[in-house]
Design a protein around this motif. Structure first.
Motif, mmCIF file in Angstrom:
data_model
loop_
_atom_site.group_PDB
_atom_site.id
_atom_site.type_symbol
_atom_site.label_atom_id
_atom_site.label_comp_id
_atom_site.label_asym_id
_atom_site.label_seq_id
_atom_site.Cartn_x
_atom_site.Cartn_y
_atom_site.Cartn_z
ATOM 1 N N UNK A 217 0.794 -1.227 0.000
ATOM 2 C CA UNK A 217 0.000 0.000 0.000
ATOM 3 C C UNK A 217 0.825 1.274 0.000
ATOM 4 N N UNK A 218 2.132 1.151 0.229
ATOM 5 C CA UNK A 218 2.995 2.337 0.261
ATOM 6 C C UNK A 218 3.151 2.903 -1.151
ATOM 7 N N UNK A 219 2.903 4.191 -1.305
ATOM 8 C CA UNK A 219 2.976 4.810 -2.631
ATOM 9 C C UNK A 219 4.242 5.643 -2.829
ATOM 10 N N UNK A 220 4.945 5.914 -1.773
ATOM 11 C CA UNK A 220 6.154 6.737 -1.860
ATOM 12 C C UNK A 220 7.356 5.858 -2.202
ATOM 13 N N UNK A 221 7.912 6.064 -3.373
ATOM 14 C CA UNK A 221 9.055 5.252 -3.804
ATOM 15 C C UNK A 221 10.260 5.431 -2.898
ATOM 16 N N UNK A 222 10.424 6.601 -2.312
ATOM 17 C CA UNK A 222 11.527 6.828 -1.388
ATOM 18 C C UNK A 222 11.412 5.935 -0.167
ATOM 19 N N UNK A 223 10.209 5.818 0.353
ATOM 20 C CA UNK A 223 9.974 4.941 1.509
ATOM 21 C C UNK A 223 10.216 3.490 1.116
ATOM 22 N N UNK A 224 9.708 3.089 -0.034
ATOM 23 C CA UNK A 224 9.915 1.707 -0.487
ATOM 24 C C UNK A 224 11.390 1.399 -0.683
ATOM 25 N N UNK A 225 12.138 2.349 -1.198
ATOM 26 C CA UNK A 225 13.576 2.160 -1.384
ATOM 27 C C UNK A 225 14.262 1.968 -0.027
ATOM 28 N N UNK A 226 13.888 2.773 0.943
ATOM 29 C CA UNK A 226 14.446 2.655 2.292
ATOM 30 C C UNK A 226 14.096 1.300 2.893
ATOM 31 N N UNK A 227 12.833 0.889 2.751
ATOM 32 C CA UNK A 227 12.407 -0.410 3.280
ATOM 33 C C UNK A 227 13.135 -1.558 2.591
ATOM 34 N N UNK A 228 13.388 -1.410 1.301
ATOM 35 C CA UNK A 228 14.091 -2.452 0.551
ATOM 36 C C UNK A 228 15.505 -2.635 1.113
ATOM 37 N N UNK A 229 16.187 -1.541 1.329
ATOM 38 C CA UNK A 229 17.535 -1.604 1.917
ATOM 39 C C UNK A 229 17.471 -2.202 3.321
ATOM 40 N N UNK A 230 16.468 -1.808 4.068
ATOM 41 C CA UNK A 230 16.299 -2.319 5.422
ATOM 42 C C UNK A 230 16.048 -3.823 5.414
ATOM 43 N N UNK A 231 15.193 -4.281 4.512
ATOM 44 C CA UNK A 231 14.878 -5.713 4.429
ATOM 45 C C UNK A 231 16.123 -6.535 4.113
ATOM 46 N N UNK A 232 17.069 -5.936 3.399
ATOM 47 C CA UNK A 232 18.306 -6.641 3.060
ATOM 48 C C UNK A 232 19.273 -6.701 4.239
ATOM 49 N N UNK A 233 19.062 -5.851 5.244
ATOM 50 C CA UNK A 233 20.003 -5.762 6.366
ATOM 51 C C UNK A 233 19.525 -6.428 7.646
ATOM 52 N N UNK A 234 18.223 -6.533 7.837
ATOM 53 C CA UNK A 234 17.696 -7.039 9.105
ATOM 54 C C UNK A 234 17.898 -8.547 9.236
ATOM 55 N N UNK A 235 17.708 -9.025 10.461
ATOM 56 C CA UNK A 235 17.852 -10.450 10.737
ATOM 57 C C UNK A 235 16.529 -11.144 11.007
ATOM 58 N N UNK A 236 15.428 -10.377 10.974
ATOM 59 C CA UNK A 236 14.115 -10.981 11.213
ATOM 60 C C UNK A 236 13.011 -10.044 10.730
ATOM 61 N N UNK A 237 11.826 -10.615 10.594
ATOM 62 C CA UNK A 237 10.664 -9.809 10.216
ATOM 63 C C UNK A 237 10.336 -8.834 11.342
ATOM 64 N N UNK A 238 10.454 -9.298 12.582
ATOM 65 C CA UNK A 238 10.186 -8.425 13.737
ATOM 66 C C UNK A 238 11.110 -7.209 13.751
ATOM 67 N N UNK A 239 12.391 -7.450 13.462
ATOM 68 C CA UNK A 239 13.328 -6.332 13.425
ATOM 69 C C UNK A 239 12.949 -5.350 12.321
ATOM 70 N N UNK A 240 12.544 -5.887 11.182
ATOM 71 C CA UNK A 240 12.110 -5.033 10.066
ATOM 72 C C UNK A 240 10.937 -4.163 10.511
ATOM 73 N N UNK A 241 9.910 -4.783 11.142
ATOM 74 C CA UNK A 241 8.730 -4.039 11.576
ATOM 75 C C UNK A 241 9.074 -2.957 12.592
ATOM 76 N N UNK A 242 10.005 -3.254 13.491
ATOM 77 C CA UNK A 242 10.392 -2.278 14.504
ATOM 78 C C UNK A 242 11.104 -1.082 13.898
ATOM 79 N N UNK A 243 11.948 -1.340 12.925
ATOM 80 C CA UNK A 243 12.773 -0.265 12.351
ATOM 81 C C UNK A 243 12.037 0.524 11.276
#
Length: 137
Positions: free
Chosen positions: A110-136
């Motif tokens: 549902x996210x429409x901002x490409x900047x946010x999606x880009x940040x989340x993409x980088x984050x998803x590549x760095x985290x060690x769990x789904x929970x960590x992703x959700x927190x950050x």
């Protein structure tokens, strides 16, 4: 600092600034905005302003009930596809850590901002769990 009073701007002076309010009433204005956006759709500034205009004038752009007017859909198709691909890439990275809740998937897709999606993409590549992703995120 500069203050712009959009109610004192005419469409003829600056269509884009005038349209930032939810006062578009005629299809001619919508068609003109869509046409001009089509000529400038590679410019991020036009993209940002068009997003704000469309959100403020959902009915006039045919966005009620999550449907989109055909002309706008065609012009914005490349952006929509890029967002979907980025969201899918995020989901694919997170799937390595387990099952992703429907709520999280909905938030990502549902996210429409490409900047946010880009940040989340980088984050998803760095985290060690789904929970960590959700927190950050």
């Amino acid at each position: 600092m500069q203050l712009i009073v959009t109610s004192q701007i005419t469409k003829e002076e600056n269509l884009w600034l005038w349209s930032l309010c939810n006062r578009i009433e005629d299809t001619g204005t919508v068609e003109r905005l869509v046409s001009e956006y089509g000529k400038n759709k590679t410019c991020r500034h036009y993209e940002w302003v068009m997003d704000m205009i469309v959100r403020a004038n959902r009915k006039q752009f045919g966005l009620e009930n999550k449907s989109m007017c055909k002309a706008l859909e065609e012009i914005m198709e490349d952006r929509i596809i890029a967002r979907e691909k980025r969201a899918e890439a995020i989901i694919e990275l997170l799937e390595d850590y387990g099952e992703i809740s429907g709520e999280l998937q909905e938030k990502i897709y549902g996210e429409t901002d490409m900047g946010v999606l880009k940040t989340w993409h980088k984050l998803a590549a760095k985290v060690d769990s789904i929970e960590e992703f959700k927190q950050v995120m």
